[in-house]
Scaffold this motif. Structure first.
Motif, PDB file in Angstrom:
ATOM      1  N   LYS A 210       0.844  -1.198   0.000  1.00  0.00           N
ATOM      2  CA  LYS A 210       0.000   0.000   0.000  1.00  0.00           C
ATOM      3  C   LYS A 210       0.874   1.240   0.000  1.00  0.00           C
ATOM      4  O   LYS A 210       1.891   1.298   0.669  1.00  0.00           O
ATOM      5  CB  LYS A 210      -0.863   0.003   1.248  1.00  0.00           C
ATOM      6  N   SER A 211       0.445   2.213  -0.740  1.00  0.00           N
ATOM      7  CA  SER A 211       1.207   3.455  -0.773  1.00  0.00           C
ATOM      8  C   SER A 211       0.950   4.264   0.493  1.00  0.00           C
ATOM      9  O   SER A 211      -0.122   4.220   1.065  1.00  0.00           O
ATOM     10  CB  SER A 211       0.785   4.258  -1.994  1.00  0.00           C
ATOM     11  N   THR A 212       1.958   4.998   0.921  1.00  0.00           N
ATOM     12  CA  THR A 212       1.786   5.859   2.100  1.00  0.00           C
ATOM     13  C   THR A 212       1.807   7.325   1.715  1.00  0.00           C
ATOM     14  O   THR A 212       1.960   8.190   2.549  1.00  0.00           O
ATOM     15  CB  THR A 212       2.915   5.590   3.114  1.00  0.00           C
ATOM     16  N   ASN A 213       1.678   7.620   0.422  1.00  0.00           N
ATOM     17  CA  ASN A 213       1.718   9.013  -0.018  1.00  0.00           C
ATOM     18  C   ASN A 213       0.565   9.794   0.595  1.00  0.00           C
ATOM     19  O   ASN A 213      -0.514   9.278   0.792  1.00  0.00           O
ATOM     20  CB  ASN A 213       1.538   9.104  -1.539  1.00  0.00           C
ATOM     21  N   GLU A 214       0.792  11.063   0.838  1.00  0.00           N
ATOM     22  CA  GLU A 214      -0.307  11.914   1.273  1.00  0.00           C
ATOM     23  C   GLU A 214      -1.130  12.350   0.079  1.00  0.00           C
ATOM     24  O   GLU A 214      -2.342  12.402   0.135  1.00  0.00           O
ATOM     25  CB  GLU A 214       0.236  13.137   1.990  1.00  0.00           C
TER      26      GLU A 214
ATOM     27  N   GLN B 247       4.795  20.440  -7.330  1.00  0.00           N
ATOM     28  CA  GLN B 247       4.310  20.024  -6.000  1.00  0.00           C
ATOM     29  C   GLN B 247       5.029  18.777  -5.498  1.00  0.00           C
ATOM     30  O   GLN B 247       4.635  18.188  -4.493  1.00  0.00           O
ATOM     31  CB  GLN B 247       2.809  19.745  -6.060  1.00  0.00           C
ATOM     32  N   GLY B 248       6.048  18.328  -6.216  1.00  0.00           N
ATOM     33  CA  GLY B 248       6.837  17.181  -5.753  1.00  0.00           C
ATOM     34  C   GLY B 248       6.443  15.852  -6.353  1.00  0.00           C
ATOM     35  O   GLY B 248       6.910  14.798  -5.916  1.00  0.00           O
ATOM     36  N   TYR B 249       5.590  15.874  -7.349  1.00  0.00           N
ATOM     37  CA  TYR B 249       5.183  14.631  -8.003  1.00  0.00           C
ATOM     38  C   TYR B 249       6.268  14.092  -8.932  1.00  0.00           C
ATOM     39  O   TYR B 249       6.998  14.867  -9.555  1.00  0.00           O
ATOM     40  CB  TYR B 249       3.946  14.877  -8.865  1.00  0.00           C
ATOM     41  N   GLN B 250       6.333  12.773  -9.056  1.00  0.00           N
ATOM     42  CA  GLN B 250       7.042  12.146 -10.168  1.00  0.00           C
ATOM     43  C   GLN B 250       6.109  12.222 -11.379  1.00  0.00           C
ATOM     44  O   GLN B 250       4.887  12.167 -11.223  1.00  0.00           O
ATOM     45  CB  GLN B 250       7.323  10.677  -9.875  1.00  0.00           C
TER      46      GLN B 250
ATOM     47  N   SER C  63      16.479   5.819  -8.417  1.00  0.00           N
ATOM     48  CA  SER C  63      17.244   7.070  -8.361  1.00  0.00           C
ATOM     49  C   SER C  63      17.536   7.626  -9.752  1.00  0.00           C
ATOM     50  O   SER C  63      18.084   8.710  -9.896  1.00  0.00           O
ATOM     51  CB  SER C  63      18.559   6.851  -7.610  1.00  0.00           C
ATOM     52  N   LYS C  64      17.193   6.854 -10.790  1.00  0.00           N
ATOM     53  CA  LYS C  64      17.463   7.315 -12.157  1.00  0.00           C
ATOM     54  C   LYS C  64      16.174   7.770 -12.832  1.00  0.00           C
ATOM     55  O   LYS C  64      15.088   7.499 -12.358  1.00  0.00           O
ATOM     56  CB  LYS C  64      18.061   6.168 -12.975  1.00  0.00           C
ATOM     57  N   LYS C  65      16.344   8.415 -13.982  1.00  0.00           N
ATOM     58  CA  LYS C  65      15.204   8.755 -14.844  1.00  0.00           C
ATOM     59  C   LYS C  65      15.331   7.922 -16.106  1.00  0.00           C
ATOM     60  O   LYS C  65      16.448   7.596 -16.520  1.00  0.00           O
ATOM     61  CB  LYS C  65      15.224  10.233 -15.206  1.00  0.00           C
ATOM     62  N   TYR C  66      14.191   7.619 -16.719  1.00  0.00           N
ATOM     63  CA  TYR C  66      14.219   6.726 -17.880  1.00  0.00           C
ATOM     64  C   TYR C  66      13.516   7.333 -19.090  1.00  0.00           C
ATOM     65  O   TYR C  66      12.408   7.866 -18.967  1.00  0.00           O
ATOM     66  CB  TYR C  66      13.554   5.395 -17.529  1.00  0.00           C
ATOM     67  N   GLY C  67      14.172   7.226 -20.228  1.00  0.00           N
ATOM     68  CA  GLY C  67      13.552   7.609 -21.493  1.00  0.00           C
ATOM     69  C   GLY C  67      13.759   6.479 -22.494  1.00  0.00           C
ATOM     70  O   GLY C  67      14.890   6.077 -22.748  1.00  0.00           O
ATOM     71  N   SER C  68      12.671   5.939 -23.014  1.00  0.00           N
ATOM     72  CA  SER C  68      12.768   4.861 -24.006  1.00  0.00           C
ATOM     73  C   SER C  68      12.046   5.293 -25.266  1.00  0.00           C
ATOM     74  O   SER C  68      10.816   5.368 -25.278  1.00  0.00           O
ATOM     75  CB  SER C  68      12.107   3.587 -23.476  1.00  0.00           C
ATOM     76  N   LEU C  69      12.791   5.617 -26.282  1.00  0.00           N
ATOM     77  CA  LEU C  69      12.180   5.961 -27.564  1.00  0.00           C
ATOM     78  C   LEU C  69      12.562   4.860 -28.540  1.00  0.00           C
ATOM     79  O   LEU C  69      13.663   4.852 -29.089  1.00  0.00           O
ATOM     80  CB  LEU C  69      12.668   7.333 -28.039  1.00  0.00           C
TER      81      LEU C  69
ATOM     82  N   SER D  22       9.547   5.009  -5.152  1.00  0.00           N
ATOM     83  CA  SER D  22       9.707   6.268  -4.419  1.00  0.00           C
ATOM     84  C   SER D  22       8.475   6.499  -3.542  1.00  0.00           C
ATOM     85  O   SER D  22       7.388   6.000  -3.836  1.00  0.00           O
ATOM     86  CB  SER D  22       9.848   7.412  -5.427  1.00  0.00           C
ATOM     87  N   ASP D  23       8.641   7.260  -2.464  1.00  0.00           N
ATOM     88  CA  ASP D  23       7.483   7.637  -1.646  1.00  0.00           C
ATOM     89  C   ASP D  23       6.714   8.808  -2.240  1.00  0.00           C
ATOM     90  O   ASP D  23       5.641   9.152  -1.772  1.00  0.00           O
ATOM     91  CB  ASP D  23       7.944   8.037  -0.234  1.00  0.00           C
ATOM     92  N   LYS D  24       7.297   9.428  -3.279  1.00  0.00           N
ATOM     93  CA  LYS D  24       6.611  10.572  -3.883  1.00  0.00           C
ATOM     94  C   LYS D  24       5.385  10.113  -4.672  1.00  0.00           C
ATOM     95  O   LYS D  24       5.408   9.040  -5.281  1.00  0.00           O
ATOM     96  CB  LYS D  24       7.549  11.285  -4.864  1.00  0.00           C
TER      97      LYS D  24
END
Ligand SMILES: [Zn+2]
Length: 367
Positions: free
Chosen positions: A23-27, A115-118, A200-206, A237-239
């Motif tokens: 379960k997510s704990t995000n607010e 606002q801190g979203y991914q 911790s990384k970002k992903y781009g798949s083209l 992530s918790d975000k």
């Protein structure tokens, strides 16, 4: 002239998806917006009748109807349609993230990022194409692909997948945007979706030069795998996260008046809804909204007739016919389906720009 096309039930493989997650704990709530480009009620009906499994649309209890006009044309396009949903303002046809006076409009993706979203975007066509572009770019015309690609470099998305690497690598200004994205911490892959996801990384798949293949051209399960990868990645992530997933070729089936293409893409989108529901079913604070930018083809699903030896029209009782009334977009209202956190906000009849305002209402923290 109306065309009746005989369609046989086809079999489709539904991707089996693992479903162990916590379960997510995000607010703040997670938002998943799925856009079936060109998907009106008839296309949803096709996904129901030609689906080998029970359609995932039966899992929605909240349904609305949405009006899709632009400020310049009653019959809109994907740029204006997506911009209305992403910014809360209706604009002119072909506009990407700009108002009728060409001023930049902040998109929901940009608002939630601040606002801190991914954030993530998935499309079957180029990631610079009208629907995904309307969530991160601001240009006066949808065909400005190289400019849109350069704006993606600065959009700070966490995950994107689709096609269109030529706009990043084969540019008039000779910039190598894969290199620039790499310098910003992206793992870029032009061949495949990421297999191991590091939070911790970002992903781009083209994975295509331009657009990915359609189902009738042999695409397998890209949309399900990309949606699944994105949600798994965000859960590291918790975000909270905002994800837009576009089923791009329901529209193309309508333009081509190709019933088989329209059906296969509608069923594939339905299966992707199933994947997303499965991946999020234990999350209390995730909202899934499924809708369209406009309808394409003026599609009707009705009786199918054959002619006997003397030319009489005979109805075939257990077969459906698909009729296209145009090879263009239409002004027909499109359905909106919502499931999860504050889903009740999406019932009723409203205009396309209300999607933005409703989503922003959903993301407000409780008082
Ligand atoms: Zn179209």
């Amino acid at each position: 002239m109306p065309k009746f096309v005989l369609i046989f039930l086809s079999t489709f493989l539904l991707l089996a998806v693992g479903c162990e997650h916590e379960k997510s704990t995000n607010e703040k709530p997670n938002i998943i917006l799925m856009v079936g480009d060109g998907m009106g009620v008839a296309q949803v009906t096709a996904a129901n009748y030609w689906n080998p499994q029970k359609s995932n649309y039966y899992n929605f209890k909240t349904v609305g109807l949405m009006e899709t006009s632009s400020t310049s044309h009653k019959v809109t396009d994907s740029a204006s349609g997506a911009t209305a949903m992403s910014t809360g303002e209706k604009t002119y046809k072909r506009a990407i993230g700009v108002a009728s006076d060409s001023t930049h409009l902040k998109t929901i993706l940009e608002e939630l990022h601040d606002q801190g979203y991914q954030t993530g975007l998935i499309s079957l066509t180029s990631i610079t194409h009208a629907t995904p572009a309307s969530f991160y770019a601001h240009v006066t015309d949808r065909d400005m692909h190289e400019e849109i690609a350069s704006q993606l470099v600065d959009a700070d998305l966490d995950f994107f997948a689709g096609g269109g690497w030529k706009y990043f690598l084969e540019r008039k200004d000779n910039r190598n945007l894969f290199h620039e994205l790499g310098e910003k911490g992206y793992e870029m892959d032009s061949l495949a979706l990421p297999s191991k996801l590091d939070g911790s990384k970002k992903y781009g798949s083209l994975i295509a030069e331009g657009s990915l293949p359609s189902k009738v051209q042999g695409r397998v399960d890209f949309l399900q795998r990309a949606a699944s990868s994105a949600i798994e990645y965000f859960k590291k992530s918790d975000k909270p996260y905002f994800l837009m997933v576009e089923g791009s070729y329901i529209d193309w089936g309508g333009h081509a008046e190709d019933a088989e293409m329209m059906i296969q893409e509608s069923v594939d989108f339905d299966h992707t809804i199933g994947t997303v529901m499965d991946k999020t079913k234990t999350d209390d604070n995730t909202l899934l909204v499924v809708t369209a930018d406009h309808e394409t083809g003026g599609v009707a699903i009705g009786k199918y007739y054959e002619e006997d030896e003397v030319g009489n029209r005979i109805e075939v009782p257990d077969t459906l016919g698909i009729q296209f009334n145009t090879d263009q977009h239409t002004a027909s209202m499109v359905p909106v389906f919502a499931k999860g956190y504050k889903e009740e906000l999406f019932s009723g009849v409203y205009a396309n720009n209300q999607i933005y305002h409703k989503l922003m209402e959903v993301c407000k923290l409780p008082d």
